[in-house]
Design a protein around this motif. Structure first.
Motif, mmCIF file in Angstrom:
data_model
loop_
_atom_site.group_PDB
_atom_site.id
_atom_site.type_symbol
_atom_site.label_atom_id
_atom_site.label_comp_id
_atom_site.label_asym_id
_atom_site.label_seq_id
_atom_site.Cartn_x
_atom_site.Cartn_y
_atom_site.Cartn_z
ATOM 1 N N VAL A 184 117.701 -89.477 4.292
ATOM 2 C CA VAL A 184 116.340 -89.734 4.753
ATOM 3 C C VAL A 184 116.277 -91.047 5.537
ATOM 4 C CG1 VAL A 184 115.513 -90.981 2.691
ATOM 5 C CG2 VAL A 184 113.920 -89.644 4.075
ATOM 6 N N LEU A 185 117.125 -92.004 5.193
ATOM 7 C CA LEU A 185 117.143 -93.265 5.938
ATOM 8 C C LEU A 185 117.697 -93.039 7.352
ATOM 9 C CD1 LEU A 185 118.439 -95.680 3.137
ATOM 10 C CD2 LEU A 185 116.075 -95.260 3.854
ATOM 11 N N VAL A 186 118.721 -92.217 7.463
ATOM 12 C CA VAL A 186 119.265 -91.875 8.785
ATOM 13 C C VAL A 186 118.231 -91.088 9.589
ATOM 14 C CG1 VAL A 186 121.036 -90.541 9.995
ATOM 15 C CG2 VAL A 186 121.656 -91.930 8.002
ATOM 16 N N PHE A 187 117.558 -90.151 8.920
ATOM 17 C CA PHE A 187 116.510 -89.369 9.575
ATOM 18 C C PHE A 187 115.409 -90.274 10.129
ATOM 19 C CE2 PHE A 187 112.229 -87.526 8.904
ATOM 20 C CZ PHE A 187 112.242 -86.553 9.892
ATOM 21 N N SER A 188 114.944 -91.216 9.310
ATOM 22 C CA SER A 188 113.896 -92.134 9.753
ATOM 23 C C SER A 188 114.363 -92.966 10.943
ATOM 24 C CB SER A 188 113.483 -93.047 8.594
ATOM 25 O OG SER A 188 112.509 -93.977 9.002
ATOM 26 N N ALA A 189 115.604 -93.463 10.878
ATOM 27 C CA ALA A 189 116.138 -94.286 11.971
ATOM 28 C C ALA A 189 116.256 -93.473 13.255
ATOM 29 C CB ALA A 189 117.499 -94.846 11.575
ATOM 30 N N PHE A 190 116.707 -92.218 13.162
ATOM 31 C CA PHE A 190 116.851 -91.385 14.349
ATOM 32 C C PHE A 190 115.496 -91.064 14.958
ATOM 33 C CE2 PHE A 190 117.862 -87.312 16.561
ATOM 34 C CZ PHE A 190 118.802 -87.836 17.443
ATOM 35 N N CYS A 191 114.505 -90.826 14.102
ATOM 36 C CA CYS A 191 113.143 -90.602 14.606
ATOM 37 C C CYS A 191 112.636 -91.817 15.364
ATOM 38 C CB CYS A 191 112.190 -90.283 13.442
ATOM 39 S SG CYS A 191 112.397 -88.639 12.716
ATOM 40 N N MET A 192 112.952 -92.995 14.849
ATOM 41 C CA MET A 192 112.503 -94.213 15.517
ATOM 42 C C MET A 192 113.166 -94.381 16.880
ATOM 43 S SD MET A 192 112.022 -97.071 12.503
ATOM 44 C CE MET A 192 113.151 -96.495 11.264
ATOM 45 N N VAL A 193 114.420 -94.000 16.981
ATOM 46 C CA VAL A 193 115.108 -94.062 18.277
ATOM 47 C C VAL A 193 114.420 -93.140 19.275
ATOM 48 C CG1 VAL A 193 117.250 -93.526 19.485
ATOM 49 C CG2 VAL A 193 117.334 -94.718 17.293
ATOM 50 N N LEU A 194 114.097 -91.927 18.840
ATOM 51 C CA LEU A 194 113.415 -90.976 19.722
ATOM 52 C C LEU A 194 112.027 -91.491 20.113
ATOM 53 C CD1 LEU A 194 114.329 -87.571 17.998
ATOM 54 C CD2 LEU A 194 115.401 -88.647 19.984
ATOM 55 N N LEU A 195 111.360 -92.162 19.211
ATOM 56 C CA LEU A 195 110.031 -92.698 19.507
ATOM 57 C C LEU A 195 110.104 -93.871 20.473
ATOM 58 C CD1 LEU A 195 108.497 -92.518 15.925
ATOM 59 C CD2 LEU A 195 107.836 -91.137 17.896
ATOM 60 N N VAL A 196 111.178 -94.658 20.384
ATOM 61 C CA VAL A 196 111.371 -95.741 21.355
ATOM 62 C C VAL A 196 111.560 -95.154 22.755
ATOM 63 C CG1 VAL A 196 112.945 -97.566 22.105
ATOM 64 C CG2 VAL A 196 112.277 -97.416 19.709
ATOM 65 N N VAL A 197 112.311 -94.066 22.844
ATOM 66 C CA VAL A 197 112.504 -93.401 24.133
ATOM 67 C C VAL A 197 111.170 -92.891 24.673
ATOM 68 C CG1 VAL A 197 113.628 -91.472 25.308
ATOM 69 C CG2 VAL A 197 114.870 -92.761 23.562
ATOM 70 N N GLN A 198 110.285 -92.436 23.769
ATOM 71 C CA GLN A 198 108.951 -91.974 24.171
ATOM 72 C C GLN A 198 108.015 -93.138 24.508
ATOM 73 O OE1 GLN A 198 107.206 -89.375 21.232
ATOM 74 N NE2 GLN A 198 109.092 -88.200 20.968
ATOM 75 N N LYS A 199 108.449 -94.366 24.235
ATOM 76 C CA LYS A 199 107.643 -95.576 24.419
ATOM 77 C C LYS A 199 106.461 -95.623 23.448
ATOM 78 C CE LYS A 199 108.654 -95.660 29.392
ATOM 79 N NZ LYS A 199 108.073 -95.748 30.767
ATOM 80 N N ASP A 200 106.600 -94.946 22.307
ATOM 81 C CA ASP A 200 105.547 -94.921 21.302
ATOM 82 C C ASP A 200 105.816 -96.035 20.289
ATOM 83 O OD1 ASP A 200 103.498 -94.300 19.612
ATOM 84 O OD2 ASP A 200 104.019 -92.186 19.370
ATOM 85 N N LEU A 201 105.504 -97.263 20.694
ATOM 86 C CA LEU A 201 105.850 -98.427 19.875
ATOM 87 C C LEU A 201 105.066 -98.472 18.571
ATOM 88 C CD1 LEU A 201 105.988 -101.131 22.690
ATOM 89 C CD2 LEU A 201 107.766 -99.576 21.902
ATOM 90 N N GLY A 202 103.829 -98.004 18.578
ATOM 91 C CA GLY A 202 103.030 -98.006 17.363
ATOM 92 C C GLY A 202 103.638 -97.122 16.293
ATOM 93 N N ALA A 203 104.089 -95.934 16.692
ATOM 94 C CA ALA A 203 104.710 -95.020 15.733
ATOM 95 C C ALA A 203 106.011 -95.604 15.192
ATOM 96 C CB ALA A 203 104.956 -93.667 16.385
ATOM 97 N N VAL A 204 106.759 -96.304 16.048
ATOM 98 C CA VAL A 204 108.004 -96.938 15.600
ATOM 99 C C VAL A 204 107.707 -97.948 14.494
ATOM 100 C CG1 VAL A 204 109.930 -98.415 16.255
ATOM 101 C CG2 VAL A 204 109.181 -96.610 17.798
ATOM 102 N N MET A 205 106.722 -98.805 14.714
ATOM 103 C CA MET A 205 106.351 -99.790 13.704
ATOM 104 C C MET A 205 105.893 -99.113 12.420
ATOM 105 S SD MET A 205 104.310 -102.697 15.915
ATOM 106 C CE MET A 205 103.996 -103.650 14.431
ATOM 107 N N LEU A 206 105.157 -98.025 12.565
ATOM 108 C CA LEU A 206 104.623 -97.318 11.402
ATOM 109 C C LEU A 206 105.740 -96.669 10.596
ATOM 110 C CD1 LEU A 206 101.962 -96.612 10.026
ATOM 111 C CD2 LEU A 206 101.842 -94.575 11.452
#
Length: 408
Positions: A184-206
């Motif tokens: 789940v930690l790897v899953f969360s980190a990978f989601c954050m990488v994809l969100l950075v690519v989307q430029k969704d900084l708020g979701a990354v912080m969340l």
């Protein structure tokens, strides 16, 4: 009995606030706006009906969580109607749908004790829809995180939030070591990488904040938590170096006046709106929300402070804090570790989202572009928040009664 009396009194005040606010808007321009009166009455009746049905049929449900949600929804629909009546009408439609989603989430929470078998399926679906957003999504507000489906726009990161909370609860319920929880930690980190690519900084912080808080509470491992904070800080610096839009966001946050006519316009107008409202506000319908960009979504808190005042804005913060307290109580008395972490995760992600966007609006942190839970306009956000509330309420019901006794 005293709990029922006090909750009824608060509910009465919320209803009075709703009817008074829409009544004032009905006469804002010197002529009667019948639509405002109809929507005000309908909203009050809907929330009263929802409250009474839920408290009558679900034994042990947390009344105060429902009241907090109803207050925030009332403020949101009222302010959205003041900004754009058409948006308020759409928000009501999503609200009705959200009530069904919430009840469905309550029922599923009572039915399932854990989700060990379907975890990798949920991960795969979540990653897939985030990838689809990158490939086929369209850009809104600088972030490529929206997908059009049949005339409706959905935000995949909102849906994945629910999955993240469920997966965190499922993995940490089975153990607290890295051996048990690394997927789940790897899953969360990978989601954050994809969100950075989307430029969704708020979701990354969340996502990062929720994962880190749940990890620390479940493991009490301060060393790995500090390493996590350091890794997050390093990732933030790397993203700052790699992506120009992040550098722009930080520069504008540091001094929005340097580029007031362009990138800094939104922040400055939001701060001016808050300042013009003072302590008690200029009054509903008497402000100038049209000067504030994203006034019905990211910056709705600035509009609230302008027309209702800073005291009212602090009251909204107090409601989020009370939600944290009630969520912590529900988690504390959960019958299973899975339900405990599930309730804590839902409380964390909603309250953290509220504080992140409010902090961005008042310039405590760089602007992130997420919605204010239950208040901002947006179907994806409202449905997600109500699903999370359904999970939290489901745990509160389970705390007092078994499934067979939960519907009286």
């Amino acid at each position: 009995m005293s709990e029922k009396i006090s909750s009824t009194a608060v509910l009465f005040l919320i209803t009075l606030f709703d009817l008074t606010g829409f009544g004032l808007l009905a006469f804002k321009d010197g002529r009667l706006d019948v639509t405002a009166i109809v929507i005000g009455i309908f909203l009050a009746a809907l929330l009263l009906f929802q409250y009474n049905i839920l408290t009558a049929f679900f034994n042990g449900i947390d009344r105060y969580v429902i009241i907090i949600m109803n207050f925030l929804i009332t403020v949101g629909v009222l302010v959205i109607y003041r900004i754009n009546p058409e948006y308020a009408f759409k928000q009501l439609i999503f609200l009705i749908l959200g009530l069904f989603v919430m009840v469905g989430a309550m029922y599923l929470t009572l039915r399932f004790k854990n989700l060990e078998k379907g975890r990798f399926v949920l991960m795969g679906i979540s990653i897939l829809i985030l990838l689809v957003a990158i490939v086929l999504g369209h850009e809104v507000g600088g972030s490529k995180n929206w997908i059009n489906l049949g005339g409706f726009s959905i935000q995949p990161s909102e849906l994945v939030k629910i999955v993240l909370v469920i997966l965190l609860a499922s993995y940490f319920a089975g153990g607290s070591s890295l051996k048990d929880t690394w997927p789940v930690l790897v899953f969360s980190a990978f989601c954050m990488v994809l969100l950075v690519v989307q430029k969704d900084l708020g979701a990354v912080m969340l996502y990062f904040g929720t994962t880190l808080i749940v990890f620390y509470v479940c493991t009490n491992n301060w060393l790995l938590s500090l390493i996590g904070i350091g890794t997050g800080a390093g990732g933030a610096v790397a993203a700052y170096k790699m992506f120009s839009h992040i550098r722009v966001r930080v520069a504008v946050w540091r001094n929005p006046w340097l580029d007031y006519q362009n990138y800094g316009y939104q922040i400055v107008q939001g701060l001016l709106a808050i300042a013009s409202g003072g302590l008690i506000g200029v009054g509903i319908g008497r402000g100038m929300p049209s000067l504030v960009p994203a006034r019905h979504t990211d910056y709705i808190f600035a509009v609230i402070c302008e027309e209702f005042g800073l005291i009212f804005g602090m009251a909204i913060l107090a409601f989020y804090i009370v939600l944290i307290i009630r969520g912590a109580i529900i988690a504390r008395y959960a019958k299973t570790r899975f339900h405990m972490i599930l309730a804590f995760g839902c409380t964390t992600i909603i309250s953290l989202q509220g504080f992140i966007i409010i902090a961005g609006v008042i310039k405590m942190i760089p602007l992130t572009g997420i919605t204010m839970p239950f208040v901002s306009y947006g179907g994806s956000s409202l449905l997600t928040c109500m699903a999370l509330m359904g999970i939290l309420l489901g745990v509160s019901i389970n705390n007092r009664d078994d499934l067979s006794d939960s519907i009286s």
